[in-house]
Design a protein around this motif. Structure first.
Motif, PDB file in Angstrom:
ATOM      1  N   SER A 155       0.831  -1.207   0.000  1.00  0.00           N
ATOM      2  CA  SER A 155       0.000   0.000   0.000  1.00  0.00           C
ATOM      3  C   SER A 155       0.867   1.260   0.000  1.00  0.00           C
ATOM      4  CB  SER A 155      -0.944  -0.003   1.207  1.00  0.00           C
ATOM      5  OG  SER A 155      -0.229  -0.019   2.425  1.00  0.00           O
ATOM      6  N   GLY A 156       2.064   1.175   0.610  1.00  0.00           N
ATOM      7  CA  GLY A 156       2.967   2.319   0.603  1.00  0.00           C
ATOM      8  C   GLY A 156       3.430   2.668  -0.801  1.00  0.00           C
ATOM      9  N   LEU A 157       3.833   1.654  -1.575  1.00  0.00           N
ATOM     10  CA  LEU A 157       4.271   1.900  -2.947  1.00  0.00           C
ATOM     11  C   LEU A 157       3.094   2.318  -3.826  1.00  0.00           C
ATOM     12  CD1 LEU A 157       6.462   1.962  -5.047  1.00  0.00           C
ATOM     13  CD2 LEU A 157       6.206  -0.499  -5.364  1.00  0.00           C
ATOM     14  N   SER A 158       1.944   1.698  -3.583  1.00  0.00           N
ATOM     15  CA  SER A 158       0.747   2.064  -4.336  1.00  0.00           C
ATOM     16  C   SER A 158       0.403   3.534  -4.138  1.00  0.00           C
ATOM     17  CB  SER A 158      -0.430   1.185  -3.886  1.00  0.00           C
ATOM     18  OG  SER A 158      -1.643   1.601  -4.484  1.00  0.00           O
ATOM     19  N   ALA A 159       0.496   3.987  -2.890  1.00  0.00           N
ATOM     20  CA  ALA A 159       0.177   5.387  -2.595  1.00  0.00           C
ATOM     21  C   ALA A 159       1.228   6.334  -3.159  1.00  0.00           C
ATOM     22  CB  ALA A 159       0.055   5.579  -1.083  1.00  0.00           C
ATOM     23  N   ALA A 160       2.474   5.903  -3.176  1.00  0.00           N
ATOM     24  CA  ALA A 160       3.559   6.759  -3.677  1.00  0.00           C
ATOM     25  C   ALA A 160       3.476   6.956  -5.181  1.00  0.00           C
ATOM     26  CB  ALA A 160       4.908   6.153  -3.294  1.00  0.00           C
ATOM     27  N   PHE A 161       3.118   5.910  -5.906  1.00  0.00           N
ATOM     28  CA  PHE A 161       3.141   5.938  -7.368  1.00  0.00           C
ATOM     29  C   PHE A 161       1.762   5.884  -8.015  1.00  0.00           C
ATOM     30  CE2 PHE A 161       7.702   4.263  -8.252  1.00  0.00           C
ATOM     31  CZ  PHE A 161       8.132   5.555  -8.481  1.00  0.00           C
ATOM     32  N   GLY A 162       0.718   5.662  -7.227  1.00  0.00           N
ATOM     33  CA  GLY A 162      -0.599   5.455  -7.827  1.00  0.00           C
ATOM     34  C   GLY A 162      -0.630   4.187  -8.651  1.00  0.00           C
ATOM     35  N   ALA A 163       0.023   3.125  -8.131  1.00  0.00           N
ATOM     36  CA  ALA A 163       0.167   1.874  -8.887  1.00  0.00           C
ATOM     37  C   ALA A 163      -0.110   0.675  -7.988  1.00  0.00           C
ATOM     38  CB  ALA A 163       1.577   1.791  -9.466  1.00  0.00           C
ATOM     39  N   PRO A 164      -1.393   0.333  -7.769  1.00  0.00           N
ATOM     40  CA  PRO A 164      -1.716  -0.784  -6.870  1.00  0.00           C
ATOM     41  C   PRO A 164      -1.220  -2.141  -7.362  1.00  0.00           C
ATOM     42  CG  PRO A 164      -3.697   0.031  -7.977  1.00  0.00           C
ATOM     43  CD  PRO A 164      -2.607   1.012  -8.254  1.00  0.00           C
ATOM     44  N   LEU A 165      -1.280  -2.386  -8.665  1.00  0.00           N
ATOM     45  CA  LEU A 165      -0.802  -3.670  -9.188  1.00  0.00           C
ATOM     46  C   LEU A 165       0.718  -3.751  -9.095  1.00  0.00           C
ATOM     47  CD1 LEU A 165      -3.069  -4.151 -12.355  1.00  0.00           C
ATOM     48  CD2 LEU A 165      -3.352  -5.135 -10.082  1.00  0.00           C
ATOM     49  N   GLY A 166       1.391  -2.672  -9.465  1.00  0.00           N
ATOM     50  CA  GLY A 166       2.847  -2.635  -9.372  1.00  0.00           C
ATOM     51  C   GLY A 166       3.310  -2.760  -7.932  1.00  0.00           C
ATOM     52  N   GLY A 167       2.600  -2.093  -7.004  1.00  0.00           N
ATOM     53  CA  GLY A 167       2.949  -2.183  -5.591  1.00  0.00           C
ATOM     54  C   GLY A 167       2.817  -3.596  -5.059  1.00  0.00           C
ATOM     55  N   THR A 168       1.729  -4.268  -5.442  1.00  0.00           N
ATOM     56  CA  THR A 168       1.518  -5.652  -5.007  1.00  0.00           C
ATOM     57  C   THR A 168       2.575  -6.573  -5.600  1.00  0.00           C
ATOM     58  OG1 THR A 168      -0.868  -5.248  -4.872  1.00  0.00           O
ATOM     59  CG2 THR A 168      -0.153  -7.548  -4.937  1.00  0.00           C
ATOM     60  N   MET A 169       2.837  -6.422  -6.890  1.00  0.00           N
ATOM     61  CA  MET A 169       3.815  -7.286  -7.550  1.00  0.00           C
ATOM     62  C   MET A 169       5.216  -7.073  -6.975  1.00  0.00           C
ATOM     63  SD  MET A 169       4.556  -9.675  -9.613  1.00  0.00           S
ATOM     64  CE  MET A 169       3.069  -9.905 -10.580  1.00  0.00           C
ATOM     65  N   PHE A 170       5.567  -5.841  -6.649  1.00  0.00           N
ATOM     66  CA  PHE A 170       6.893  -5.576  -6.093  1.00  0.00           C
ATOM     67  C   PHE A 170       7.079  -6.306  -4.766  1.00  0.00           C
ATOM     68  CE2 PHE A 170       9.817  -3.003  -3.469  1.00  0.00           C
ATOM     69  CZ  PHE A 170      10.941  -3.078  -4.277  1.00  0.00           C
ATOM     70  N   VAL A 171       6.060  -6.272  -3.933  1.00  0.00           N
ATOM     71  CA  VAL A 171       6.154  -6.959  -2.640  1.00  0.00           C
ATOM     72  C   VAL A 171       6.287  -8.461  -2.837  1.00  0.00           C
ATOM     73  CG1 VAL A 171       4.842  -7.536  -0.557  1.00  0.00           C
ATOM     74  CG2 VAL A 171       5.003  -5.167  -1.303  1.00  0.00           C
ATOM     75  N   LEU A 172       5.527  -9.011  -3.771  1.00  0.00           N
ATOM     76  CA  LEU A 172       5.578 -10.453  -4.009  1.00  0.00           C
ATOM     77  C   LEU A 172       6.888 -10.879  -4.647  1.00  0.00           C
ATOM     78  CD1 LEU A 172       1.964 -11.010  -5.418  1.00  0.00           C
ATOM     79  CD2 LEU A 172       2.769 -11.526  -3.118  1.00  0.00           C
ATOM     80  N   GLU A 173       7.341 -10.115  -5.644  1.00  0.00           N
ATOM     81  CA  GLU A 173       8.493 -10.515  -6.447  1.00  0.00           C
ATOM     82  C   GLU A 173       9.819 -10.181  -5.789  1.00  0.00           C
ATOM     83  OE1 GLU A 173       9.877 -10.144 -11.133  1.00  0.00           O
ATOM     84  OE2 GLU A 173       8.715  -8.512 -10.232  1.00  0.00           O
ATOM     85  N   GLU A 174       9.908  -9.024  -5.148  1.00  0.00           N
ATOM     86  CA  GLU A 174      11.193  -8.563  -4.648  1.00  0.00           C
ATOM     87  C   GLU A 174      11.310  -8.595  -3.127  1.00  0.00           C
ATOM     88  OE1 GLU A 174      14.842  -6.984  -3.863  1.00  0.00           O
ATOM     89  OE2 GLU A 174      14.075  -7.922  -5.675  1.00  0.00           O
ATOM     90  N   VAL A 175      10.246  -8.251  -2.410  1.00  0.00           N
ATOM     91  CA  VAL A 175      10.343  -8.118  -0.956  1.00  0.00           C
ATOM     92  C   VAL A 175       9.994  -9.408  -0.235  1.00  0.00           C
ATOM     93  CG1 VAL A 175       9.518  -6.840   1.050  1.00  0.00           C
ATOM     94  CG2 VAL A 175       9.844  -5.650  -1.116  1.00  0.00           C
ATOM     95  N   PHE A 176       8.809  -9.979  -0.530  1.00  0.00           N
ATOM     96  CA  PHE A 176       8.349 -11.161   0.200  1.00  0.00           C
ATOM     97  C   PHE A 176       8.857 -12.455  -0.408  1.00  0.00           C
ATOM     98  CE2 PHE A 176       5.604 -12.235   3.668  1.00  0.00           C
ATOM     99  CZ  PHE A 176       5.179 -13.530   3.424  1.00  0.00           C
TER     100      PHE A 176
END
Length: 502
Positions: A155-176
């Motif tokens: 949600s932090g990345l989504s709010a920063a960039f206005g990109a909910p799909l990108g924010g979710t994918m980043f957490v799944l692919e790179e962080v989690f």
């Protein structure tokens, strides 16, 4: 089963709350950074006509460095982007006080990023969201705490960039590093909630609304190969510079918490002579066509890549997310202008390369190609040209891989882990691991796997079904295996399972 569904709905409702609160926090973070940057730009314009403002500018930047540095001095994990910390938290290797991180990162990030340093708000936004998720989930089970921490990061990345799909994918692919249904479903819920709130604050237009309507024909795809090689090489150079920059800072006879004064001092002549290039780079990407010659564009790129490293390695709060995209856009424009001059590319397609190159350089440095593709698509607001964008992202990724590049945030997290022994959680815990395609664990029976000490296989999620395993249950590619473990050894077990699959 009904109880599980009820628990899942309850967790989703909490994720919704995490997303709304994260959106509010990051929305305020974005707004205050923009306000402060506008103030500094106005101040540097005034100094051209009244040199008396120099004293105020110097004192202001000095105070900025002292306050932001002092905040980081008392909580080192509030410095930098914050993404490596979130990775280590999700792996169970790091335990942080969420409130200390939240307020220190918020204030320090506004001061450092708002000053005009080449730092991005996205990494700090991810850590701010993760801190919100950690705070709200404090009374939940440890497994749900990690899910909500991941949801907060998305949600932090989504709010920063206005990109909910990108924010979710980043957490799944790179962080989690886990595509568990519980993780992605709750992360997406939180990301959508955050984006909804921020969209109502800042409007629904894409963050990088760059119009490009001309198709990139297949006979020009050879440009993507050449440019992909260039981006892969530049990405590797940037990785090396970022990872070694602290060694240079360590030789400077100043306390670590005062290192931020160095880039702030260097910022003064940059902001005075070329104010249009300062900051994370959002406006620079939108106005790339303002640089009319190849020579000027090349000099701007050199300034961006070098000062980005100097800014980040100072330890001040701020990320490299947007600076990477900015460098990618400049490289795309630079390559496009050279090819136009050589008569090998129509001028109207330079903008295509600007957009594609943002995804390409991000893919090379962060090593998250799916995130790069989704993120740039959402930020630009166009689904028309996914194919060339994906091709460039893949080529840049492969070239960087051949050069020995590793995911930058993972590399930063590894260094942090080795230099700071973390505090671990206690009691029994759960760890969900994915069985990847070509994993050495695939097609093995559970009894034949040399599981780490104090590890018990409790459940296997296979498609829409849950399997209670026996020793003869065979692991298949795509399985999500739920392990019961000693929480004190969570980080070690995570690494052992990761190595076992290679």
């Amino acid at each position: 089963m009904e109880k599980n569904k009820l628990n899942n709905l309850k967790l989703m409702a909490i994720s919704l709350l995490v997303g709304l609160v994260s959106g509010l926090v990051v929305g305020a973070f974005r707004w205050l950074i923009g306000l402060l940057q506008s103030y500094w730009l106005y101040s540097f314009r005034l100094v051209h006509s009244n040199h008396g403002y120099w004293i105020l500018i110097i004192l202001g930047l000095l105070l900025t460095g002292l306050i932001a540095g002092y905040l980081v001095k008392n909580e080192p994990h509030a410095g930098g982007s914050g993404i490596p910390e979130v990775e280590l938290q999700l792996q169970g290797k790091l335990q942080l006080n969420w409130w200390n991180i939240l307020w220190r990162k918020f204030i320090g990030g506004i001061l450092a990023i708002g000053s005009g340093l080449f730092l991005g708000r996205e990494g700090p936004s991810i850590q701010l969201g993760a801190a919100v998720g950690q705070g709200i989930s404090s009374k939940c089970s440890k497994t749900n705490q990690r899910v909500l921490l991941a949801a907060g990061a998305a949600s932090g990345l989504s709010a920063a960039f206005g990109a909910p799909l990108g924010g979710t994918m980043f957490v799944l692919e790179e962080v989690f590093h886990n595509f568990s249904p519980r993780v992605w479903l709750n992360s997406l819920t939180a990301a959508l909630a955050a984006n909804f709130l921020v969209s109502n604050l800042f409007g629904q237009h894409p963050v990088l609304a760059i119009p490009y309507n001309h198709s990139f024909s297949v006979n020009l795809y050879w440009h993507l190969l050449v440019l992909g090689v260039l981006l892969g090489i530049i990405g590797r150079i940037y990785q090396c510079g970022l990872l070694n920059g602290k060694k240079i800072y360590a030789k400077i006879p100043l306390p670590r918490w005062l290192h931020g004064l160095i880039p702030l001092g260097m910022l003064i002549p940059i902001a005075y002579f070329v104010p249009q290039v300062i900051g994370g780079g959002n406006q620079l990407i939108l106005n790339w066509h303002g640089f009319t010659t190849i020579e000027i564009l090349f000099l701007v790129f050199l300034l961006r890549i070098s000062f980005s490293i100097i800014s980040y390695d100072s330890g001040l709060p701020g990320g490299i997310f947007l600076p990477i995209l900015t460098m990618g856009a400049l490289l795309g424009a630079l390559y496009g202008m050279i090819m136009v001059k050589l008569g090998l590319l129509p001028r109207v397609l330079i903008v295509n390369l600007v957009i594609f190159s943002m995804a390409g350089l991000f893919s090379a440095i962060v090593r998250s190609p799916f995130t790069a593709i989704l993120l740039i698509t959402e930020m630009v607001g166009s689904l028309l040209h996914l194919m060339p964008l994906a091709v460039l992202a893949l080529v840049a990724y492969l070239v960087n891989d051949l050069l020995g590049g590793k995911p930058i945030y993972e590399s930063l997290a590894d260094r942090m882990e080795h230099s700071n022994i973390a505090d671990y959680a206690d009691n029994v815990d759960q760890l969900t691991v994915s069985i990847f395609e070509n994993s050495k664990l695939a097609d093995k029976e559970i009894k034949d796997v040399a599981w780490p000490s104090k590890t018990l296989v409790r459940l296997i999620h296979r498609g829409a079904h849950d399997i209670i395993p026996t020793g003869k249950t065979k692991l298949l590619a795509g399985d999500l295996v739920v392990l019961e473990i000693d929480s004190n050894a969570r980080g070690c077990i995570y690494d052992q399972i990761k190595d076992m699959q290679k």
